[in-house]
Enzyme design. Structure first.
Site, PDB file in Angstrom:
ATOM      1  N   ASP A  13       0.811  -1.220   0.000  1.00  0.00           N
ATOM      2  CA  ASP A  13       0.000   0.000   0.000  1.00  0.00           C
ATOM      3  C   ASP A  13       0.844   1.269   0.000  1.00  0.00           C
ATOM      4  O   ASP A  13       0.452   2.302   0.537  1.00  0.00           O
ATOM      5  CB  ASP A  13      -0.965   0.015   1.210  1.00  0.00           C
ATOM      6  CG  ASP A  13      -1.832  -1.231   1.234  1.00  0.00           C
ATOM      7  OD1 ASP A  13      -2.241  -1.676   0.149  1.00  0.00           O
ATOM      8  OD2 ASP A  13      -2.097  -1.752   2.338  1.00  0.00           O
ATOM      9  N   GLU A  14       1.982   1.209  -0.627  1.00  0.00           N
ATOM     10  CA  GLU A  14       2.889   2.364  -0.667  1.00  0.00           C
ATOM     11  C   GLU A  14       2.451   3.394  -1.695  1.00  0.00           C
ATOM     12  O   GLU A  14       2.914   4.537  -1.660  1.00  0.00           O
ATOM     13  CB  GLU A  14       4.312   1.904  -1.024  1.00  0.00           C
ATOM     14  CG  GLU A  14       4.953   0.941  -0.034  1.00  0.00           C
ATOM     15  CD  GLU A  14       4.714  -0.517  -0.387  1.00  0.00           C
ATOM     16  OE1 GLU A  14       3.831  -0.783  -1.226  1.00  0.00           O
ATOM     17  OE2 GLU A  14       5.393  -1.382   0.181  1.00  0.00           O
ATOM     18  N   GLY A  15       1.588   2.952  -2.628  1.00  0.00           N
ATOM     19  CA  GLY A  15       1.187   3.847  -3.723  1.00  0.00           C
ATOM     20  C   GLY A  15       1.731   3.347  -5.057  1.00  0.00           C
ATOM     21  O   GLY A  15       2.003   4.131  -5.959  1.00  0.00           O
ATOM     22  N   LYS A  16       1.834   2.019  -5.165  1.00  0.00           N
ATOM     23  CA  LYS A  16       2.357   1.421  -6.410  1.00  0.00           C
ATOM     24  C   LYS A  16       1.412   1.700  -7.577  1.00  0.00           C
ATOM     25  O   LYS A  16       1.853   1.905  -8.702  1.00  0.00           O
ATOM     26  CB  LYS A  16       2.530  -0.097  -6.239  1.00  0.00           C
ATOM     27  CG  LYS A  16       3.539  -0.478  -5.172  1.00  0.00           C
ATOM     28  CD  LYS A  16       3.598  -1.971  -4.962  1.00  0.00           C
ATOM     29  CE  LYS A  16       2.354  -2.550  -4.340  1.00  0.00           C
ATOM     30  NZ  LYS A  16       2.079  -2.141  -2.961  1.00  0.00           N
ATOM     31  N   GLY A  17       0.104   1.699  -7.273  1.00  0.00           N
ATOM     32  CA  GLY A  17      -0.883   1.955  -8.323  1.00  0.00           C
ATOM     33  C   GLY A  17      -0.674   3.323  -8.932  1.00  0.00           C
ATOM     34  O   GLY A  17      -0.609   3.481 -10.152  1.00  0.00           O
ATOM     35  N   GLY A  40      -4.719  -4.140  -3.707  1.00  0.00           N
ATOM     36  CA  GLY A  40      -5.670  -3.060  -3.944  1.00  0.00           C
ATOM     37  C   GLY A  40      -4.851  -1.849  -4.322  1.00  0.00           C
ATOM     38  O   GLY A  40      -4.137  -1.295  -3.494  1.00  0.00           O
ATOM     39  N   HIS A  41      -4.878  -1.484  -5.602  1.00  0.00           N
ATOM     40  CA  HIS A  41      -4.065  -0.363  -6.092  1.00  0.00           C
ATOM     41  C   HIS A  41      -4.980   0.793  -6.468  1.00  0.00           C
ATOM     42  O   HIS A  41      -5.832   0.656  -7.338  1.00  0.00           O
ATOM     43  CB  HIS A  41      -3.222  -0.797  -7.300  1.00  0.00           C
ATOM     44  CG  HIS A  41      -2.156  -1.788  -6.938  1.00  0.00           C
ATOM     45  ND1 HIS A  41      -1.171  -2.187  -7.802  1.00  0.00           N
ATOM     46  CD2 HIS A  41      -1.897  -2.434  -5.777  1.00  0.00           C
ATOM     47  CE1 HIS A  41      -0.371  -3.047  -7.190  1.00  0.00           C
ATOM     48  NE2 HIS A  41      -0.799  -3.215  -5.968  1.00  0.00           N
ATOM     49  N   GLN A 222       1.724  -6.354  -3.534  1.00  0.00           N
ATOM     50  CA  GLN A 222       2.332  -6.545  -2.211  1.00  0.00           C
ATOM     51  C   GLN A 222       3.681  -5.823  -2.126  1.00  0.00           C
ATOM     52  O   GLN A 222       3.841  -4.793  -2.721  1.00  0.00           O
ATOM     53  CB  GLN A 222       2.463  -8.046  -1.865  1.00  0.00           C
ATOM     54  CG  GLN A 222       1.123  -8.750  -1.705  1.00  0.00           C
ATOM     55  CD  GLN A 222       0.404  -8.980  -3.017  1.00  0.00           C
ATOM     56  OE1 GLN A 222       0.954  -9.557  -3.929  1.00  0.00           O
ATOM     57  NE2 GLN A 222      -0.840  -8.535  -3.129  1.00  0.00           N
ATOM     58  N   THR A 298      -8.657  -3.278  -0.153  1.00  0.00           N
ATOM     59  CA  THR A 298      -9.206  -4.592  -0.456  1.00  0.00           C
ATOM     60  C   THR A 298     -10.153  -5.069   0.634  1.00  0.00           C
ATOM     61  O   THR A 298     -11.256  -5.515   0.364  1.00  0.00           O
ATOM     62  CB  THR A 298      -8.047  -5.606  -0.657  1.00  0.00           C
ATOM     63  OG1 THR A 298      -7.283  -5.144  -1.760  1.00  0.00           O
ATOM     64  CG2 THR A 298      -8.560  -7.001  -0.957  1.00  0.00           C
ATOM     65  N   ASP A 331       3.066  14.635   1.802  1.00  0.00           N
ATOM     66  CA  ASP A 331       2.084  15.628   2.235  1.00  0.00           C
ATOM     67  C   ASP A 331       1.422  15.259   3.562  1.00  0.00           C
ATOM     68  O   ASP A 331       1.042  16.134   4.344  1.00  0.00           O
ATOM     69  CB  ASP A 331       1.001  15.811   1.157  1.00  0.00           C
ATOM     70  CG  ASP A 331       0.363  14.482   0.756  1.00  0.00           C
ATOM     71  OD1 ASP A 331       1.106  13.598   0.299  1.00  0.00           O
ATOM     72  OD2 ASP A 331      -0.864  14.324   0.918  1.00  0.00           O
ATOM     73  N   VAL A 412       2.910  14.062  -3.411  1.00  0.00           N
ATOM     74  CA  VAL A 412       2.415  15.098  -2.494  1.00  0.00           C
ATOM     75  C   VAL A 412       0.888  15.150  -2.495  1.00  0.00           C
ATOM     76  O   VAL A 412       0.286  16.121  -2.064  1.00  0.00           O
ATOM     77  CB  VAL A 412       3.009  16.490  -2.828  1.00  0.00           C
ATOM     78  CG1 VAL A 412       4.487  16.544  -2.489  1.00  0.00           C
ATOM     79  CG2 VAL A 412       2.791  16.848  -4.306  1.00  0.00           C
TER      80      VAL A 412
END
Ligand code: GDP
Ligand code: IMO
Ligand code: MG
Length: 425
Positions: A13-17, A40-41, A222, A298, A331, A412
């Site tokens: 959930d780092e922001g890969k999407g 869940g992206h 993941q 998810t 941010d 940001v």
């Protein structure tokens, strides 16, 4: 940027999407290489939020060929639901391709996932309950069902029968319903006609694209710390979200890869059970969860929150051979007087600068913090590094130094445009 891997450098959930979408706008093929609908992206385009589970984030960019690689496990009902939902919002799914060698999550493995968690009792992993672990276990155990089996009904039925001979007794032992092989086979075959036009030799497609000088983005699900080999085993997922997984999960060789981008939040989160040294279990953690909107895409579960752990990201740099880091959610940290950063651990009275070798040492690790001064100006509209408040710049530069990898972009805000690019890929 001909071949770029984008993967998680923390616990997911780092922001890969968002990172994939951002790069995907300049890409020809976006291929998922691991995981399934445990992912869940989220991508936000013009204020519209898309939550993608099985579909590659590249599907939102015009002209991209989205591809599901052999390393992914596919729940066909979820795939078609997701395609329907996203098509209804005007997104073109007609170019989606899927590897003939990808494994299918059969309906019984969702039940087995829940049964296994039940049997683990208070030692459970906190899985997403999507049947991911049992499907990868079947793959390794050589009783898995693959996309290509949909086109050979007698073989499919025989495989389902063999698998259920092992699964049904387990389900029965925990008082869950058992499944009928014929019914399961019928259900799977009901998808065959819709799947057929999408099926490709994914390795050939990706290698041909690279030969033609096209750009290919490998989108990881993941993250490094959830990797079955390199993560916090057994509190991990069952695939290889690390860089090697991008190769085996698509059928390309290491010599073809140009960049490996790790995505890391400016702090840390984790969903599910397992060790997390910088976790904040008090109201400071609640506040961070609230500020960052840290609830799972998810399962909706609240994410556990903590400060940036440089030992983890340094480890991710090493294990994946990262060439670049994409630092997200800077941010969210606006408004703190000081921001602690974990630079090393203390384990049994000793300082450790690298990830402990043993899981029990990692469980016992306490963070050694360095306090970084915070900033108060809103940074969500900033688009160049130099325009960030001085303290925010110093925070990023310190994380870069500690992570041993250059920070090439900084998020940001959630929107596609809310990004500072320091080094274009
Ligand atoms: P993924 O699984 O790695 O793709 O990440 P998720 O989508 O599960 O979670 C990341 C969340 O952070 C999503 O809600 C994104 O919209 C959001 N997000 C991504 N980058 C940024 C950022 O730089 N700032 C803020 N505020 N939100 C972001
Ligand atoms: P994205 O791609 C965060 C976690 C689960 C659980 C463990 C095993 O959105 O970053 P599984 O169902 O995979 O067997 O669960 O892994 N997990 C994730 N955590 N982000 C994810 O994906 C995850 N996918 C699995 O919470 O702890
Ligand atoms: Mg996610």
């Amino acid at each position: 940027m001909p071949a770029v891997i984008v993967l998680g450098a923390q616990w997911g959930d780092e922001g890969k999407g968002k990172a994939t979408d951002q790069l995907g706008q300049r890409t020809d093929v976006v291929v998922k290489f691991n995981g399934g609908n445990n992912a869940g992206h989220t991508v936000v385009v013009d204020g519209e939020k898309y939550a993608l589970h099985l579909l590659p984030a590249g599907i939102l960019s015009k002209g991209v060929t989205p591809l599901i690689g052999n390393g992914v496990v596919v729940d066909l009902s979820v795939l078609f639901d997701e395609m329907e939902q996203i098509s209804a919002r005007g997104v073109d799914c007609s170019k989606l391709k899927i590897s003939a060698a990808a494994h299918i999550i059969p309906p019984y493995n969702r039940l087995v996932d829940n049964a296994s968690e039940k049997l683990l009792g208070d030692k459970q992993i906190g899985t997403t309950g999507r049947g991911i672990g049992p499907t990868y276990a079947d793959k390794m155990n050589r009783i898995g069902i693959r996309i290509q089996d949909l086109f050979d009904p007698p073989t499919l039925e025989q495989k389902v029968r063999s698998a259920l001979a092992q699964k049904n007794p387990l389900l029965e032992s925990v008082g869950m319903e058992t499944l009928d092989p014929e019914e399961v086979t019928r259900e799977l075959l009901s998808y065959a006609d819709r799947v057929r036009p999408m099926v490709v030799d994914a390795s050939l497609l990706v290698n041909d694209a690279l030969d033609e000088g096209k750009t290919v983005l490998f989108e990881g699900g993941q993250a490094t710390m959830l990797d079955i080999d390199h993560g916090t085993y057994p509190f991990v997922t069952s695939s290889n979200p690390t860089a090697g997984g991008a190769l085996t999960g698509t059928g390309v060789g290491p010599t073809r890869i140009d960049r490996v981008v790790g995505v890391a939040k400016a702090y840390t989160t984790r969903v599910g059970e397992g060790p997390f040294p910088t976790e904040l279990t008090d109201e400071v953690g609640d506040e961070l969860r609230k500020r960052g909107g840290e609830f799972g895409v998810t399962t909706g579960r609240p994410r556990r929150t903590g400060w940036f752990d440089a030992v983890v990201v340094r480890y991710a740099s090493r294990v994946n051979g990262l060439t670049d880091l994409c630092l997200t959610k800077l941010d969210v940290l606006t408004g703190y007087d000081t921001i602690p950063v974990c630079v090393a651990y203390e384990v049994n009275g000793q300082r450790l600068d690298e990830m402990p070798m043993n899981q029990s040492d990692f469980e016992a690790a306490t963070p050694i913090y360095e306090e970084m001064p915070g900033w108060s100006d809103d940074i969500s509209g900033v688009r160049t590094f130099e325009d960030l408040p001085q303290k925010a710049q110093e925070y990023v530069l310190r994380l870069e130094e500690l992570s041993k990898c250059r920070i090439s972009s900084i998020g940001v805000g959630a929107g596609r445009e809310a990004i500072i690019v320091r080094h274009a890929l």
